[in-house]
Write a protein that holds these residues in place. Structure first.
Motif, PDB file in Angstrom:
ATOM      1  N   ILE A   5      31.553 -11.479 -24.802  1.00 48.57           N
ATOM      2  CA  ILE A   5      31.461 -10.037 -24.617  1.00 48.57           C
ATOM      3  C   ILE A   5      30.128  -9.414 -25.163  1.00 48.57           C
ATOM      4  O   ILE A   5      29.449  -8.751 -24.365  1.00 48.57           O
ATOM      5  N   ARG A   6      30.174  -9.893 -26.376  1.00 54.24           N
ATOM      6  CA  ARG A   6      28.901  -8.993 -26.959  1.00 54.24           C
ATOM      7  C   ARG A   6      27.534  -9.491 -26.488  1.00 54.24           C
ATOM      8  O   ARG A   6      26.440  -9.159 -26.372  1.00 54.24           O
ATOM      9  N   GLN A   7      27.646 -11.153 -26.072  1.00 45.69           N
ATOM     10  CA  GLN A   7      26.476 -11.550 -25.593  1.00 45.69           C
ATOM     11  C   GLN A   7      26.254 -11.223 -24.104  1.00 45.69           C
ATOM     12  O   GLN A   7      25.050 -10.658 -23.799  1.00 45.69           O
ATOM     13  N   ILE A   8      27.361 -10.880 -23.391  1.00 43.63           N
ATOM     14  CA  ILE A   8      26.853 -10.523 -22.008  1.00 43.63           C
ATOM     15  C   ILE A   8      26.555  -8.966 -22.224  1.00 43.63           C
ATOM     16  O   ILE A   8      25.325  -8.699 -21.383  1.00 43.63           O
ATOM     17  N   GLY A   9      27.004  -8.137 -23.060  1.00 41.16           N
ATOM     18  CA  GLY A   9      26.492  -6.752 -23.183  1.00 41.16           C
ATOM     19  C   GLY A   9      24.897  -6.826 -23.724  1.00 41.16           C
ATOM     20  O   GLY A   9      24.163  -6.153 -23.201  1.00 41.16           O
ATOM     21  N   PHE A  41      35.494  -2.388 -21.499  1.00 37.45           N
ATOM     22  CA  PHE A  41      34.232  -2.519 -20.969  1.00 37.45           C
ATOM     23  C   PHE A  41      34.335  -3.773 -19.768  1.00 37.45           C
ATOM     24  O   PHE A  41      33.804  -3.392 -18.671  1.00 37.45           O
ATOM     25  N   ILE A  42      35.364  -4.364 -19.934  1.00 41.08           N
ATOM     26  CA  ILE A  42      35.495  -5.317 -18.690  1.00 41.08           C
ATOM     27  C   ILE A  42      35.859  -4.513 -17.760  1.00 41.08           C
ATOM     28  O   ILE A  42      35.559  -4.700 -16.532  1.00 41.08           O
ATOM     29  N   GLU A  43      36.914  -3.811 -17.659  1.00 37.89           N
ATOM     30  CA  GLU A  43      37.436  -2.945 -16.584  1.00 37.89           C
ATOM     31  C   GLU A  43      36.311  -1.946 -15.952  1.00 37.89           C
ATOM     32  O   GLU A  43      36.322  -2.055 -14.477  1.00 37.89           O
ATOM     33  N   LEU A  44      35.458  -1.374 -16.852  1.00 37.21           N
ATOM     34  CA  LEU A  44      34.640  -0.483 -16.124  1.00 37.21           C
ATOM     35  C   LEU A  44      33.312  -1.260 -15.594  1.00 37.21           C
ATOM     36  O   LEU A  44      32.894  -0.844 -14.550  1.00 37.21           O
ATOM     37  N   MET A  45      33.020  -2.296 -16.156  1.00 36.73           N
ATOM     38  CA  MET A  45      31.641  -3.039 -15.748  1.00 36.73           C
ATOM     39  C   MET A  45      31.975  -3.746 -14.429  1.00 36.73           C
ATOM     40  O   MET A  45      31.069  -3.752 -13.735  1.00 36.73           O
ATOM     41  N   ILE A  46      33.034  -4.231 -14.349  1.00 37.94           N
ATOM     42  CA  ILE A  46      33.478  -4.942 -12.956  1.00 37.94           C
ATOM     43  C   ILE A  46      33.402  -3.735 -11.823  1.00 37.94           C
ATOM     44  O   ILE A  46      32.519  -4.331 -10.900  1.00 37.94           O
ATOM     45  N   LYS A  47      33.892  -2.979 -12.047  1.00 39.94           N
ATOM     46  CA  LYS A  47      33.763  -1.687 -10.870  1.00 39.94           C
ATOM     47  C   LYS A  47      32.400  -1.311 -10.905  1.00 39.94           C
ATOM     48  O   LYS A  47      31.844  -1.219  -9.654  1.00 39.94           O
ATOM     49  N   HIS A  48      31.614  -0.770 -12.063  1.00 42.72           N
ATOM     50  CA  HIS A  48      30.351  -0.625 -11.874  1.00 42.72           C
ATOM     51  C   HIS A  48      29.356  -1.818 -11.097  1.00 42.72           C
ATOM     52  O   HIS A  48      28.521  -0.946 -10.294  1.00 42.72           O
ATOM     53  N   ILE A  81      29.957 -10.265 -12.984  1.00 44.89           N
ATOM     54  CA  ILE A  81      31.369 -10.046 -12.358  1.00 44.89           C
ATOM     55  C   ILE A  81      32.351 -11.131 -12.545  1.00 44.89           C
ATOM     56  O   ILE A  81      33.627 -11.259 -13.218  1.00 44.89           O
ATOM     57  N   ASN A  82      31.634 -12.439 -11.947  1.00 44.88           N
ATOM     58  CA  ASN A  82      32.687 -13.512 -12.239  1.00 44.88           C
ATOM     59  C   ASN A  82      32.911 -14.079 -13.764  1.00 44.88           C
ATOM     60  O   ASN A  82      33.904 -14.337 -14.015  1.00 44.88           O
ATOM     61  N   GLU A  83      31.906 -13.753 -14.348  1.00 41.01           N
ATOM     62  CA  GLU A  83      32.282 -14.218 -16.020  1.00 41.01           C
ATOM     63  C   GLU A  83      33.305 -13.226 -16.450  1.00 41.01           C
ATOM     64  O   GLU A  83      34.224 -13.600 -17.443  1.00 41.01           O
ATOM     65  N   LEU A  84      32.988 -11.760 -16.137  1.00 47.04           N
ATOM     66  CA  LEU A  84      33.706 -10.852 -16.747  1.00 47.04           C
ATOM     67  C   LEU A  84      35.460 -11.020 -16.320  1.00 47.04           C
ATOM     68  O   LEU A  84      36.390 -10.797 -17.099  1.00 47.04           O
ATOM     69  N   ARG A  85      35.474 -11.417 -14.968  1.00 48.80           N
ATOM     70  CA  ARG A  85      36.893 -11.609 -14.519  1.00 48.80           C
ATOM     71  C   ARG A  85      37.780 -13.076 -15.166  1.00 48.80           C
ATOM     72  O   ARG A  85      38.670 -12.945 -15.490  1.00 48.80           O
ATOM     73  N   LYS A  86      36.685 -13.855 -15.519  1.00 52.56           N
ATOM     74  CA  LYS A  86      37.205 -15.013 -16.268  1.00 52.56           C
ATOM     75  C   LYS A  86      37.573 -14.691 -17.668  1.00 52.56           C
ATOM     76  O   LYS A  86      38.829 -15.184 -18.081  1.00 52.56           O
ATOM     77  N   LEU A  87      37.014 -14.009 -18.230  1.00 51.01           N
ATOM     78  CA  LEU A  87      37.510 -13.340 -19.665  1.00 51.01           C
ATOM     79  C   LEU A  87      38.609 -12.545 -19.608  1.00 51.01           C
ATOM     80  O   LEU A  87      39.410 -12.408 -20.604  1.00 51.01           O
ATOM     81  N   GLN A  88      38.707 -11.733 -18.353  1.00 49.72           N
ATOM     82  CA  GLN A  88      39.769 -10.851 -18.288  1.00 49.72           C
ATOM     83  C   GLN A  88      41.156 -11.624 -17.928  1.00 49.72           C
ATOM     84  O   GLN A  88      42.091 -11.108 -18.560  1.00 49.72           O
ATOM     85  N   GLN A  89      41.045 -12.463 -17.390  1.00 51.75           N
ATOM     86  CA  GLN A  89      42.154 -13.602 -17.113  1.00 51.75           C
ATOM     87  C   GLN A  89      42.564 -14.279 -18.438  1.00 51.75           C
ATOM     88  O   GLN A  89      43.751 -14.577 -18.416  1.00 51.75           O
ATOM     89  N   ALA A  90      41.454 -14.725 -19.110  1.00 52.98           N
ATOM     90  CA  ALA A  90      41.858 -15.268 -20.350  1.00 52.98           C
ATOM     91  C   ALA A  90      42.586 -14.753 -21.322  1.00 52.98           C
ATOM     92  O   ALA A  90      43.366 -15.183 -22.065  1.00 52.98           O
ATOM     93  N   SER A  91      42.351 -13.159 -21.421  1.00 44.93           N
ATOM     94  CA  SER A  91      42.902 -12.544 -22.345  1.00 44.93           C
ATOM     95  C   SER A  91      44.105 -11.806 -22.193  1.00 44.93           C
ATOM     96  O   SER A  91      44.843 -10.839 -22.745  1.00 44.93           O
ATOM     97  N   SER A  92      44.757 -12.107 -20.624  1.00 46.00           N
ATOM     98  CA  SER A  92      45.863 -11.325 -20.077  1.00 46.00           C
ATOM     99  C   SER A  92      47.273 -12.217 -20.408  1.00 46.00           C
ATOM    100  O   SER A  92      46.942 -13.353 -20.649  1.00 46.00           O
TER     101      SER A  92
END
Length: 209
Positions: free
Chosen positions: A81-85, A156-163, A198-209
């Motif tokens: 996440i820090r790298q993406i940011g 961050f993941i939730e807001l940035m995917i939408k953004h 978006i694709n990277e963030l969704r993968k991270l979101q799935q991995a943490s759920s």
């Protein structure tokens, strides 16, 4: 799996964030080397053109993304996440610099009199909060700033995917409305980078759920 290295592994000290801030400022001031020679010949876009509306609105849209990305870089828990940011902040600040340089070359002000999103060909406008597609409310931004640890990553993941979805929609809009090569190149680059994130963030979101 090879361990990732780079800015995401840097210190979380104020010095690290200061370096990123200085880099962003340099990109904005230099406009990423964008000069009049890169613009197409002929009449520049006018005050009410879709190109001017896109440059102004997307600059503001990007500015919020940069703010959120810098929070993720400074306070996120997951190195990915820090790298993406970090990458996102640099990329989008550079694009802001390019769009602001366009407006200068077109002899237009950074802001205009037309309502935000009025240039969009599909009639999409701002929401009830006056926000463009995908943008977070001030309350959501405050929540991100005040979060800690894994909560920073989640918000961050939730807001940035939408953004980013909103940003891609705006890029599609100007591609339909403009025939300027430099604007088309920028819009296509935005679509590619934001869809990838978006694709990277969704993968991270799935991995943490």
């Amino acid at each position: 799996m090879e361990e990732r290295t780079g800015p995401a592994e840097a210190s979380r000290s104020p010095r690290a964030l200061r370096y990123l801030t200085l880099a962003l400022a340099a990109l904005l001031l230099l406009g990423v080397g964008w000069t009049a020679a890169t613009l197409v010949a002929g009449r520049a876009p006018g005050e009410n053109s879709p190109e001017a509306g896109f440059a102004r609105d997307m600059s503001r849209h990007h500015a919020q993304a940069v703010e959120m990305a810098m929070v993720a870089y400074a306070n996120g828990q997951d190195p990915a996440i820090r790298q993406i940011g970090y990458d996102m902040a640099l990329t989008q600040q550079g694009q802001i610099g390019q769009m602001q340089r366009w407006l200068q070359e077109w002899n237009l002000l950074p802001t205009g009199s037309r309502p935000a999103m009025e240039w969009m060909p599909d009639g999409i406008t701002v929401d009830n909060n006056g926000l463009m597609p995908g943008m977070a409310t001030r309350e959501q931004i405050t929540q991100l700033h005040e979060a800690q640890g894994a909560e920073v990553d989640r918000i961050f993941i939730e807001l940035m995917i939408k953004h980013h979805i909103g940003g891609v929609h705006m890029a599609d809009g100007v591609l339909k409305a403009s025939d300027r090569p430099e604007v088309a190149r920028m819009a296509e680059a935005m679509k590619l980078s934001q869809q990838k994130e978006i694709n990277e963030l969704r993968k991270l979101q799935q991995a943490s759920s």
